[in-house]
Scaffold this motif. Structure first.
Motif, PDB file in Angstrom:
ATOM      1  N   TYR A 151       4.108  -2.127   6.348  1.00  0.00           N
ATOM      2  CA  TYR A 151       3.003  -2.538   5.487  1.00  0.00           C
ATOM      3  C   TYR A 151       2.850  -1.580   4.310  1.00  0.00           C
ATOM      4  O   TYR A 151       2.557  -2.013   3.192  1.00  0.00           O
ATOM      5  CB  TYR A 151       1.723  -2.617   6.313  1.00  0.00           C
ATOM      6  CG  TYR A 151       1.778  -3.689   7.359  1.00  0.00           C
ATOM      7  CD1 TYR A 151       1.566  -5.013   7.008  1.00  0.00           C
ATOM      8  CD2 TYR A 151       2.069  -3.388   8.675  1.00  0.00           C
ATOM      9  CE1 TYR A 151       1.641  -6.000   7.946  1.00  0.00           C
ATOM     10  CE2 TYR A 151       2.145  -4.377   9.623  1.00  0.00           C
ATOM     11  CZ  TYR A 151       1.936  -5.683   9.256  1.00  0.00           C
ATOM     12  OH  TYR A 151       2.016  -6.667  10.186  1.00  0.00           O
ATOM     13  N   MET A 153      -5.980  -2.166   4.593  1.00  0.00           N
ATOM     14  CA  MET A 153      -5.923  -2.987   5.805  1.00  0.00           C
ATOM     15  C   MET A 153      -4.885  -2.440   6.776  1.00  0.00           C
ATOM     16  O   MET A 153      -5.085  -2.481   7.991  1.00  0.00           O
ATOM     17  CB  MET A 153      -5.589  -4.425   5.435  1.00  0.00           C
ATOM     18  CG  MET A 153      -6.720  -5.162   4.808  1.00  0.00           C
ATOM     19  SD  MET A 153      -8.131  -5.241   5.879  1.00  0.00           S
ATOM     20  CE  MET A 153      -7.487  -6.311   7.134  1.00  0.00           C
ATOM     21  N   ALA A 154      -3.758  -1.899   6.270  1.00  0.00           N
ATOM     22  CA  ALA A 154      -2.738  -1.361   7.173  1.00  0.00           C
ATOM     23  C   ALA A 154      -3.262  -0.140   7.910  1.00  0.00           C
ATOM     24  O   ALA A 154      -3.126  -0.030   9.138  1.00  0.00           O
ATOM     25  CB  ALA A 154      -1.487  -1.001   6.369  1.00  0.00           C
ATOM     26  N   PHE A 155      -3.909   0.784   7.172  1.00  0.00           N
ATOM     27  CA  PHE A 155      -4.462   1.960   7.843  1.00  0.00           C
ATOM     28  C   PHE A 155      -5.545   1.551   8.822  1.00  0.00           C
ATOM     29  O   PHE A 155      -5.699   2.149   9.890  1.00  0.00           O
ATOM     30  CB  PHE A 155      -5.020   2.938   6.822  1.00  0.00           C
ATOM     31  CG  PHE A 155      -3.961   3.672   6.065  1.00  0.00           C
ATOM     32  CD1 PHE A 155      -2.957   4.319   6.748  1.00  0.00           C
ATOM     33  CD2 PHE A 155      -3.956   3.699   4.694  1.00  0.00           C
ATOM     34  CE1 PHE A 155      -1.970   4.990   6.080  1.00  0.00           C
ATOM     35  CE2 PHE A 155      -2.971   4.364   4.014  1.00  0.00           C
ATOM     36  CZ  PHE A 155      -1.976   5.005   4.698  1.00  0.00           C
ATOM     37  N   ASN A 156      -6.305   0.520   8.457  1.00  0.00           N
ATOM     38  CA  ASN A 156      -7.361   0.029   9.334  1.00  0.00           C
ATOM     39  C   ASN A 156      -6.788  -0.503  10.638  1.00  0.00           C
ATOM     40  O   ASN A 156      -7.319  -0.253  11.717  1.00  0.00           O
ATOM     41  CB  ASN A 156      -8.116  -1.071   8.597  1.00  0.00           C
ATOM     42  CG  ASN A 156      -9.187  -1.679   9.440  1.00  0.00           C
ATOM     43  OD1 ASN A 156     -10.016  -0.962   9.953  1.00  0.00           O
ATOM     44  ND2 ASN A 156      -9.168  -2.980   9.578  1.00  0.00           N
ATOM     45  N   ARG A 157      -5.653  -1.196  10.547  1.00  0.00           N
ATOM     46  CA  ARG A 157      -5.083  -1.806  11.746  1.00  0.00           C
ATOM     47  C   ARG A 157      -4.448  -0.752  12.649  1.00  0.00           C
ATOM     48  O   ARG A 157      -4.528  -0.836  13.862  1.00  0.00           O
ATOM     49  CB  ARG A 157      -4.047  -2.837  11.316  1.00  0.00           C
ATOM     50  CG  ARG A 157      -3.009  -3.228  12.325  1.00  0.00           C
ATOM     51  CD  ARG A 157      -3.530  -4.231  13.302  1.00  0.00           C
ATOM     52  NE  ARG A 157      -2.461  -4.740  14.130  1.00  0.00           N
ATOM     53  CZ  ARG A 157      -1.880  -4.068  15.114  1.00  0.00           C
ATOM     54  NH1 ARG A 157      -2.247  -2.830  15.352  1.00  0.00           N
ATOM     55  NH2 ARG A 157      -0.930  -4.623  15.827  1.00  0.00           N
TER      56      ARG A 157
END
Lengths: 175, 108
Positions: B13, B53-57
């Motif tokens: 991502y 969003m990638a770090f969040n996931r």
């Protein structure tokens, strides 16, 4: 590696499809001379990013991406192109011969740097989750923890609406 | 037939976001009209939001924060696009052109 005809394998195929959508759309958006074509490429890239959001466990964000970016912003861009682009488009001449390769080199350097940074850094291990990130929790956080930012965003949107009306209205009476 | 599973790693991502960012910067430098520059700037904003969003996931303990932040980015991008488009239309009325080198009255 996993077999192609399993759930994970088919999901991987769909993921590759979304990546292709992003790359193709971004290529069209940056290379098309016709601005309407560039907007179409932008919409395709946005739909690909919405698919990426779906893979990141957030179908709500994917929906918002399609609704606001691919829907509203692209339609507004098309309207602006139709209002502001002269039909007999004059080609933009004064163009430095090094502009294209220079832009490519600068962008490639930045993207390569970011990618190298992502691969070199040792990211800390994922901690335990406090919740599942469902839509209900997103709504609750937005109305409790982030309520000030939420209200500020609505204020910014109001200012943007009024400001764009004032800006676009100015100069109409001159002609 | 075999296929690598790449959608479960953070690096994929981040690579997609870096690619989008690169395309956006390239378009900003290359496009010769104000609307084209705005289109490329939207790509850069999208890259930032994919990163969040990638770090969040993968890394955040509370998976709500990144989603709220990405929503705010989308809202700000909509406001920014509206204002820039009205500026472009005002510039077009005054200069009959959307070439970014035409409105140069303030240049010394």
């Amino acid at each position: 590696m996993t077999p192609l005809f399993s759930v994970e394998g088919l999901a991987g195929v769909v993921f590759f499809g979304f990546i292709l959508l992003i790359i193709g759309g971004a290529l069209v958006a940056t290379h098309a001379a016709n601005l309407i074509r560039a907007v179409t490429g932008l919409a395709v890239a946005f739909i690909g990013v919405a698919g990426i959001y779906y893979f990141l466990n957030s179908p709500f964000l994917a929906l918002m991406q399609i609704l606001i970016y691919a829907g509203a912003i692209c339609v507004a861009l098309v309207f602006a192109v139709m209002l502001a682009e002269p039909m007999a488009v004059k080609k933009f001449q004064r163009r430095h011969p090094l502009a294209g390769p220079g832009a490519f080199a600068a962008a490639g350097l930045l993207a390569w740097g970011l990618a190298a940074l992502a691969y070199k850094t040792t990211w800390p291990a994922a901690p335990t989750r406090v919740n599942a990130g469902e839509l209900e929790e997103v709504g609750r956080a937005m109305m409790t923890t982030f309520v000030v930012s939420f209200e500020l965003i609505s204020l910014v949107l109001l200012v943007a609406i009024i400001g764009s009306l004032v800006l676009a209205r100015n100069g109409r009476s001159r002609k | 037939m075999e296929i690598p599973v790449i959608y479960n790693s953070l690096h994929t991502y981040l690579l997609i976001a870096a690619l989008l960012f690169g395309f956006g910067i390239y378009g900003i430098l290359k496009h010769r009209s104000l609307i084209g520059i705005l289109i490329s700037a939207e790509l850069v904003l999208c890259a930032a939001s994919v990163n969040f969003m990638a770090f969040n996931r993968f890394l955040a303990p509370d998976p709500v924060v990144g989603q709220v932040f990405a929503l705010f980015i989308i809202g700000l991008a909509a406001a920014e696009a509206a204002i820039i488009l009205s500026i472009i239309i005002a510039v077009y009325r005054n200069y009959k052109s959307i070439d970014p080198e035409e409105p140069a009255e303030l240049a010394g």
